[in-house]
Design a protein around this motif. Structure first.
Motif, PDB file in Angstrom:
ATOM      1  N   ARG A  29       0.833  -1.202   0.000  1.00 52.21           N
ATOM      2  CA  ARG A  29       0.000   0.000   0.000  1.00 52.21           C
ATOM      3  C   ARG A  29       0.877   1.265   0.000  1.00 52.21           C
ATOM      4  N   ASN A  30       1.938   1.224   0.808  1.00 54.05           N
ATOM      5  CA  ASN A  30       2.803   2.397   0.882  1.00 54.05           C
ATOM      6  C   ASN A  30       3.607   2.592  -0.389  1.00 54.05           C
ATOM      7  N   ALA A  70      -2.245   7.435   3.485  1.00 49.11           N
ATOM      8  CA  ALA A  70      -2.287   5.974   3.318  1.00 49.11           C
ATOM      9  C   ALA A  70      -2.256   5.248   4.658  1.00 49.11           C
TER      10      ALA A  70
END
Lengths: 108, 196
Positions: A29-30, A70
């Motif tokens: 995700r990062n 995020a």
């Protein structure tokens, strides 16, 4: 070949990614969030040069906002930590604002 | 062996999907940006440059930040390098060929017939890779010292403030005027004909 990205941007990108892996914030995700922010930063830099003749835009604000967004659910700060972040931010912002003002007034 | 190949293919497939999705997001951003567009003649080169740079960045970062470095990572790295060299040298290459290649992300290098290798491009590429590698190693060292996730918040806020100041009136704005400093401290991204 156009020089548009500094080494410092990659340094912080790496800090965020390694930090995210270290604290289990989600590598994929990062990576996506930071890469997207990087792409947006590159696009903005190119567009700013084309439309406004601006030579360079800071890339870190894009990445920092993307990183914080995020991980907003996992990066919950205690009141003490929040206070420390606000204090340091105000201190740095004040310091840089004073420096900028001094430069504008040709004191430095 | 077949399992290794299957895993490699899966990893490459994920990278391709990631790069394609990322490129799509980038194009969506461009499409939604309420700005007047540059002249049509400059559009492909401008967007292609940004897309190639973006895909290259994703590929390189992906290679450098993974802990399980294997052959598929190396392959992606080599392909990214080929893509960057191709982007640096493509002047007459069809934008559709380049577009198809960049859509595949770092896993699909430009056809060798469209590449024109030069020593200068290789040197710039080597410098870029070295700088990215040095920055990533430095970042890893710093990140190892972090003791809590809140440190990352602090780093993000302070970095954003400092970078904004530095680029607007600080040292970075001074460095931007120096060709020598730019040559050593900035990463050079390939620009298609007409973009730079």
């Amino acid at each position: 070949m156009i020089p548009i990205i500094g080494v410092g941007d990659f340094l912080f990108l790496s800090i965020f990614l390694v930090g995210a892996v270290k604290f289990g914030l989600g590598q994929r995700r990062n990576l996506v969030a930071l890469s997207s922010a990087f792409a947006v930063g590159i696009a903005c830099t190119l567009l700013a040069e084309v439309f406004f003749s601006l030579r360079g835009l800071p890339a870190l604000p894009f990445m920092c906002v993307a990183f914080l967004l995020a991980n907003r659910s996992q990066l919950r700060l205690t009141p003490k930590e929040l206070c420390a972040v606000v204090k340091v931010s105000v201190m740095f912002a004040g310091f840089f604002a004073a420096l900028g003002l001094a430069k504008a007034l040709h004191l430095l | 062996m077949s399992e290794l190949l299957e895993n490699g293919a899966t990893t490459l497939g994920r990278r391709c999907l990631c790069s394609a999705g990322w490129t799509a997001a980038f194009l969506l951003f461009l499409a939604l940006t309420p700005l007047k567009l540059p002249p049509w003649a400059a559009l492909p080169a401008l967007y292609l440059t940004a897309v190639v740079g973006a895909c290259g960045t994703a590929g390189l970062l992906s290679c450098f930040t993974r802990t399980d470095r294997d052959w598929s990572n190396l392959l992606v790295g080599v392909c990214v390098c080929a893509l960057l060299i191709g982007g640096a040298n493509c002047e007459a290459v069809s934008r559709w060929v380049a577009w198809a290649s960049t859509q595949g992300g770092a896993a699909l290098p430009l056809p060798s017939t469209t590449l024109r290798f030069s020593l200068n491009a290789l040197l710039v590429l080597a410098t870029n890779v070295f700088l990215v590698g040095a920055a990533v190693c430095g970042g890893e060292l710093v990140a190892k010292g972090l003791r809590a996730p809140s440190y990352l918040v602090m780093a993000a806020v302070v970095a954003a403030i400092a970078d904004t100041f530095s680029v607007s009136v600080g040292p970075t704005s001074k460095l931007a005027g120096s060709e020598t400093a730019l040559r050593h401290l900035a990463l050079h991204w390939p620009a298609s004909a007409g973009a730079a």
